[in-house]
Design a protein around this motif. Structure first.
Motif, PDB file in Angstrom:
ATOM      1  N   GLY A  33      87.980  64.187  37.698  1.00 14.31           N
ATOM      2  CA  GLY A  33      87.363  65.033  38.697  1.00 14.31           C
ATOM      3  C   GLY A  33      87.702  66.491  38.456  1.00 14.31           C
ATOM      4  O   GLY A  33      88.434  66.837  37.519  1.00 14.31           O
ATOM      5  N   THR A  81      80.289  64.269  52.106  1.00 12.93           N
ATOM      6  CA  THR A  81      80.201  63.624  50.801  1.00 12.93           C
ATOM      7  C   THR A  81      78.748  63.546  50.358  1.00 12.93           C
ATOM      8  O   THR A  81      77.889  63.080  51.108  1.00 12.93           O
ATOM      9  CB  THR A  81      80.807  62.212  50.844  1.00 12.93           C
ATOM     10  OG1 THR A  81      82.204  62.311  51.147  1.00 12.93           O
ATOM     11  CG2 THR A  81      80.635  61.503  49.503  1.00 12.93           C
ATOM     12  N   THR A  95      86.178  72.148  47.417  1.00 11.47           N
ATOM     13  CA  THR A  95      85.107  71.327  46.844  1.00 11.47           C
ATOM     14  C   THR A  95      85.750  70.412  45.814  1.00 11.47           C
ATOM     15  O   THR A  95      86.461  70.874  44.918  1.00 11.47           O
ATOM     16  CB  THR A  95      84.018  72.176  46.184  1.00 11.47           C
ATOM     17  OG1 THR A  95      83.513  73.132  47.126  1.00 11.47           O
ATOM     18  CG2 THR A  95      82.868  71.288  45.718  1.00 11.47           C
ATOM     19  N   ASP A  96      85.509  69.114  45.963  1.00  8.25           N
ATOM     20  CA  ASP A  96      86.193  68.100  45.161  1.00  8.25           C
ATOM     21  C   ASP A  96      85.134  67.181  44.538  1.00  8.25           C
ATOM     22  O   ASP A  96      84.474  66.417  45.247  1.00  8.25           O
ATOM     23  CB  ASP A  96      87.147  67.316  46.067  1.00  8.25           C
ATOM     24  CG  ASP A  96      87.919  66.223  45.350  1.00  8.25           C
ATOM     25  OD1 ASP A  96      87.678  65.997  44.153  1.00  8.25           O
ATOM     26  OD2 ASP A  96      88.765  65.572  45.996  1.00  8.25           O
ATOM     27  N   TRP A  97      84.947  67.287  43.215  1.00  9.72           N
ATOM     28  CA  TRP A  97      84.038  66.402  42.500  1.00  9.72           C
ATOM     29  C   TRP A  97      84.820  65.194  41.993  1.00  9.72           C
ATOM     30  O   TRP A  97      85.886  65.338  41.398  1.00  9.72           O
ATOM     31  CB  TRP A  97      83.402  67.123  41.314  1.00  9.72           C
ATOM     32  CG  TRP A  97      82.372  68.140  41.692  1.00  9.72           C
ATOM     33  CD1 TRP A  97      81.023  67.950  41.810  1.00  9.72           C
ATOM     34  CD2 TRP A  97      82.595  69.532  41.980  1.00  9.72           C
ATOM     35  NE1 TRP A  97      80.399  69.128  42.157  1.00  9.72           N
ATOM     36  CE2 TRP A  97      81.341  70.112  42.264  1.00  9.72           C
ATOM     37  CE3 TRP A  97      83.736  70.336  42.027  1.00  9.72           C
ATOM     38  CZ2 TRP A  97      81.187  71.459  42.590  1.00  9.72           C
ATOM     39  CZ3 TRP A  97      83.596  71.674  42.362  1.00  9.72           C
ATOM     40  CH2 TRP A  97      82.339  72.216  42.635  1.00  9.72           C
ATOM     41  N   ARG A 149      80.399  64.484  45.244  1.00 12.74           N
ATOM     42  CA  ARG A 149      80.936  65.809  45.594  1.00 12.74           C
ATOM     43  C   ARG A 149      81.376  65.784  47.050  1.00 12.74           C
ATOM     44  O   ARG A 149      80.594  65.412  47.931  1.00 12.74           O
ATOM     45  CB  ARG A 149      79.884  66.895  45.399  1.00 12.74           C
ATOM     46  CG  ARG A 149      80.430  68.300  45.671  1.00 12.74           C
ATOM     47  CD  ARG A 149      79.380  69.392  45.450  1.00 12.74           C
ATOM     48  NE  ARG A 149      78.539  69.615  46.620  1.00 12.74           N
ATOM     49  CZ  ARG A 149      77.280  69.261  46.760  1.00 12.74           C
ATOM     50  NH1 ARG A 149      76.685  68.567  45.782  1.00 12.74           N
ATOM     51  NH2 ARG A 149      76.593  69.513  47.854  1.00 12.74           N
ATOM     52  N   HIS A 150      82.640  66.122  47.270  1.00 12.38           N
ATOM     53  CA  HIS A 150      83.173  66.200  48.627  1.00 12.38           C
ATOM     54  C   HIS A 150      83.421  67.665  48.980  1.00 12.38           C
ATOM     55  O   HIS A 150      84.008  68.409  48.178  1.00 12.38           O
ATOM     56  CB  HIS A 150      84.497  65.433  48.737  1.00 12.38           C
ATOM     57  CG  HIS A 150      84.442  64.016  48.262  1.00 12.38           C
ATOM     58  ND1 HIS A 150      83.806  63.014  48.954  1.00 12.38           N
ATOM     59  CD2 HIS A 150      84.954  63.437  47.148  1.00 12.38           C
ATOM     60  CE1 HIS A 150      83.930  61.871  48.291  1.00 12.38           C
ATOM     61  NE2 HIS A 150      84.619  62.101  47.190  1.00 12.38           N
ATOM     62  N   GLU A 151      82.993  68.061  50.153  1.00 12.47           N
ATOM     63  CA  GLU A 151      83.293  69.395  50.671  1.00 12.47           C
ATOM     64  C   GLU A 151      84.197  69.240  51.888  1.00 12.47           C
ATOM     65  O   GLU A 151      83.877  68.483  52.813  1.00 12.47           O
ATOM     66  CB  GLU A 151      82.009  70.130  51.065  1.00 12.47           C
ATOM     67  CG  GLU A 151      81.086  70.433  49.899  1.00 12.47           C
ATOM     68  CD  GLU A 151      79.830  71.167  50.335  1.00 12.47           C
ATOM     69  OE1 GLU A 151      79.636  71.351  51.559  1.00 12.47           O
ATOM     70  OE2 GLU A 151      79.033  71.557  49.463  1.00 12.47           O
ATOM     71  N   GLU A 193      75.963  62.958  43.721  1.00 11.59           N
ATOM     72  CA  GLU A 193      75.283  63.834  42.775  1.00 11.59           C
ATOM     73  C   GLU A 193      74.579  63.057  41.672  1.00 11.59           C
ATOM     74  O   GLU A 193      73.577  63.524  41.137  1.00 11.59           O
ATOM     75  CB  GLU A 193      76.282  64.824  42.171  1.00 11.59           C
ATOM     76  CG  GLU A 193      76.857  65.798  43.178  1.00 11.59           C
ATOM     77  CD  GLU A 193      77.280  67.105  42.551  1.00 11.59           C
ATOM     78  OE1 GLU A 193      77.779  67.082  41.406  1.00 11.59           O
ATOM     79  OE2 GLU A 193      77.126  68.151  43.214  1.00 11.59           O
TER      80      GLU A 193
END
Length: 264
Positions: free
Chosen positions: A79, A97, A130-132, A118-120, A100
């Motif tokens: 990630g 969430t 922002t966490d992919w 993708r988590h915001e 993508e």
């Protein structure tokens, strides 16, 4: 922009953060109003499911945010993160969430399923993180397949710290992140069903330790990316390696690379 596939609200409880600090061997001093250490948002935004809604591996069944591609083994492959603003303890937050990408391909080891999320993480009207998240799904292991040859890790680090893992740490990390994946606590399942040599150290736990090392060397992080390359077993000591250019990696006891990362 598409609508989120899932929204979860949570209170960023300082007690949970202190429990993680203690589990990692840190002084548990996180208080209300303090900025969370990087990646500690993994402790929040749980999605509890009743037993009948779980898959055989202890994760929630696929078919919701994550599509069912007919592949039973799940791995968190890696990630990347962007840290926009401090995420404060003691304040409410929400996680949005988005899916993508999801696709099925055929690799050298057989069919593979790839899912990119993708988590915001928001507090009020402020985007904090922002966490992919990159997930890979695979078939059950073939007992007749030849063992894979892992990539060897670099040896040019500026800092090297040895870290051991035990079943207590793996249990506490699973509990604090509400991760029911049985490869981290059920040794019979890990060996007999998923083909590992023992309990698997969580990839995000290794990434967490590298992030804390990077934060110590760089100060506040803006970005961090990581990729898991080989599993680490609970009975193995690992070396956490750091280079002044911001690269970091985890080296297993036989010299194999278990994770590579880049901090900025």
């Amino acid at each position: 922009m598409s609508d989120p596939k899932q929204t979860i609200s949570d209170m960023i409880d300082p007690a949970r953060g202190r429990a993680m600090q203690a589990s990692l061997g840190q002084i548990p001093d996180l208080g209300a109003g303090d900025a969370l250490p990087p990646f500690f948002h993994q402790l929040y935004f749980w999605e509890p499911q009743t037993p009948e809604m779980l898959g055989r591996d202890g994760h929630p069944k696929v078919g919701g945010v994550i599509p069912d591609m007919g592949l039973p083994r799940r791995m968190w492959a890696g990630g990347r993160l962007e840290f926009h603003a401090p995420l404060r303890a003691g304040e409410p937050a929400k996680r949005l969430t988005y899916k993508e990408n999801s696709e099925r391909k055929t690799g050298r080891s057989g069919p593979l399923g790839f899912v990119a999320l993708r988590h915001e993480i928001w507090q009020g009207d402020r985007l904090c993180v922002t966490d992919w998240q990159d997930l890979v799904y695979r078939e059950d292991p073939d007992p007749n397949a030849p063992p894979s040859t892992p990539k060897m890790a670099r040896t040019d680090e500026d800092i090297c710290e040895t870290r051991s893992f035990d079943t207590t740490l793996l249990f506490r990390y699973s509990a604090l992140t509400f991760n029911g994946h049985r490869i981290h606590y059920d040794v019979d399942y890990a060996k007999e069903i998923e083909g590992y040599a023992g309990l698997v150290v969580h990839g995000p736990l290794l990434a967490q330790l590298l992030m804390l090392l990077a934060e110590r060397e760089l100060g506040t992080l803006k970005t961090f990316a990581f990729r898991a390359t080989a599993p680490l077993m609970h009975f193995e000591a690992a070396e956490l390696c750091w280079k002044v250019d911001g690269s970091a990696w985890v080296r297993g006891p036989d010299g194999r690379q278990c994770m590579e990362a880049k901090a900025g």
